[in-house]
Design a protein around this motif. Structure first.
Motif, mmCIF file in Angstrom:
data_model
loop_
_atom_site.group_PDB
_atom_site.id
_atom_site.type_symbol
_atom_site.label_atom_id
_atom_site.label_comp_id
_atom_site.label_asym_id
_atom_site.label_seq_id
_atom_site.Cartn_x
_atom_site.Cartn_y
_atom_site.Cartn_z
ATOM 1 N N VAL A 33 -12.113 8.414 12.471
ATOM 2 C CA VAL A 33 -11.486 7.535 11.158
ATOM 3 C C VAL A 33 -11.639 5.817 10.925
ATOM 4 C CG1 VAL A 33 -8.831 7.015 9.747
ATOM 5 C CG2 VAL A 33 -9.967 10.105 10.685
ATOM 6 N N CYS A 288 -8.546 10.117 5.158
ATOM 7 C CA CYS A 288 -8.142 9.210 5.989
ATOM 8 C C CYS A 288 -8.922 8.188 6.246
ATOM 9 C CB CYS A 288 -7.565 9.668 7.014
ATOM 10 S SG CYS A 288 -6.658 10.988 7.284
ATOM 11 N N VAL A 313 -1.685 7.938 0.196
ATOM 12 C CA VAL A 313 -1.969 7.929 1.536
ATOM 13 C C VAL A 313 -0.564 8.708 1.752
ATOM 14 C CG1 VAL A 313 -0.512 6.377 3.789
ATOM 15 C CG2 VAL A 313 -1.185 5.033 2.085
ATOM 16 N N ILE A 316 -2.145 12.807 0.655
ATOM 17 C CA ILE A 316 -3.259 13.073 3.024
ATOM 18 C C ILE A 316 -2.501 13.153 3.376
ATOM 19 C CG2 ILE A 316 -4.280 11.811 4.074
ATOM 20 C CD1 ILE A 316 -6.064 10.480 1.889
#
Length: 325
Positions: A33, A288, A313, A316
């Motif tokens: 990520v 992400c 945010v 997810i």
């Protein structure tokens, strides 16, 4: 004499191994990520007078070549050179050419699509690759997803759309149109191309996972097959364009080499995920990374975040909970 096995210690060791494995996958996920999310901000830092100073196609070749070298080194260090020295059967090697062709096609589609839509519309519509990957994952690999997992992937796709719109500056849209022309536009041809792009993206990921898991070969050897084709196909594409663009290594700086090293590492880590995990994990990594990208752009490039940023945010996070619970 009756011997009672020490069930408690066995159970404790199994639990410990389980948590160690989860921590390893967590560290792998976090590293991927971070690398994915830092890619765009790092490229922005390389720009000179608003332009990327290097040849992007040559950068792709160098990333593939770096992955090939690391895979060769890994095979040598793990004592797997005997597998490389053995006669290679075409039926085993040929399937690895397909992902290279698919990814090369998608790289060209990304460039072509820019003529038929604005970048923001591309970012929004490209989230459809989550749906295409999930459908192909279910159909081609025979993986049945539960209803709650489909809901989770739908949330993931919606989070990508929300994140893109949260980054748009629509406050003075009328003036922007008057000065620069329409901010958001998609032609019918552009919509067709983005659908092809999303299908090819999903097909490349699912096909690669199927090949890696179906052949009982060392992952480093499989990576060598993948990246030999990657270097050749992308190399041919790059050298065909080099006469019309910058020279092959023109504009390379220390930061460009950092980008190459990071993307090479990410590609190798992704092969571990596809070999031993699931291609759906790749979708969560990409989603992400959008959040990491936004945070790094805010911290490094000074871009502004809006309160709306908290919505993707949350979406997810909820999608990950629903899918993996």
């Amino acid at each position: 004499m009756i011997v009672i096995p020490n069930v408690g210690s066995t159970s404790s060791a199994r639990t410990r191994r389980h948590w160690v494995k989860r921590m390893q996958w967590g560290a792998l996920f976090g590293l991927m990520v971070l690398i994915y999310g830092s890619h765009a901000p790092l490229i922005s830092l390389t720009k000179v007078d608003g332009q990327v100073p290097f040849n992007p196609s040559s950068c792709v070749v160098m990333i593939e070549f770096t992955k090939l070298l690391i895979s060769l080194a890994t095979l040598v260090l793990t004592g797997g050179t005997s597998a490389l020295q053995a006669p290679q059967r075409l039926v085993l090697v040929a399937p690895y050419m397909v992902p290279a062709l698919l990814y090369a096609l998608n790289n060209n589609l990304v460039v072509l699509m820019q003529a038929f839509m604005d970048p923001s519309s591309y970012q929004v519509l490209s989230n459809l690759k989550i749906a295409s990957t999930a459908l192909l994952y279910s159909l081609c690999l025979g993986k049945r997803l539960r209803l709650v997992q489909w809901v989770a992937l739908g949330l993931l796709m919606a989070a990508g759309v929300c994140h893109t719109y949260s980054s748009l500056d629509l406050g003075d849209h009328a003036n922007a149109e008057a000065e620069e022309g329409p901010r958001l536009h998609v032609t019918a041809w552009g919509l067709f191309l983005v659908l092809v792009y999303c299908f090819v993206s999903g097909l490349a990921a699912v096909y690669t996972e199927r090949v890696l898991k179906s052949q009982k070969l060392p992952l480093s050897l499989q990576n060598i097959y993948l990246y030999v084709f990657g270097v050749v196909i992308n190399g041919l594409s790059s050298f065909s364009l080099v006469a019309h663009e910058k020279s092959f290594l023109e504009g390379y700086s220390g930061l460009v080499w950092v980008i190459i090293a990071g993307q090479a590492a990410n590609g190798l880590l992704m092969s571990v995920v596809l070999k031993h995990g699931s291609g759906i994990t790749r979708l969560f990594v990409i989603s992400c990374s959008m959040l990491v990208n936004a945070l790094l752009s805010w911290g490094i490039l000074g871009l502004q975040l809006t309160p709306f940023f908290l919505l993707p945010v949350s979406m997810i996070g909820l999608a990950a909970y629903l899918y993996y619970s």
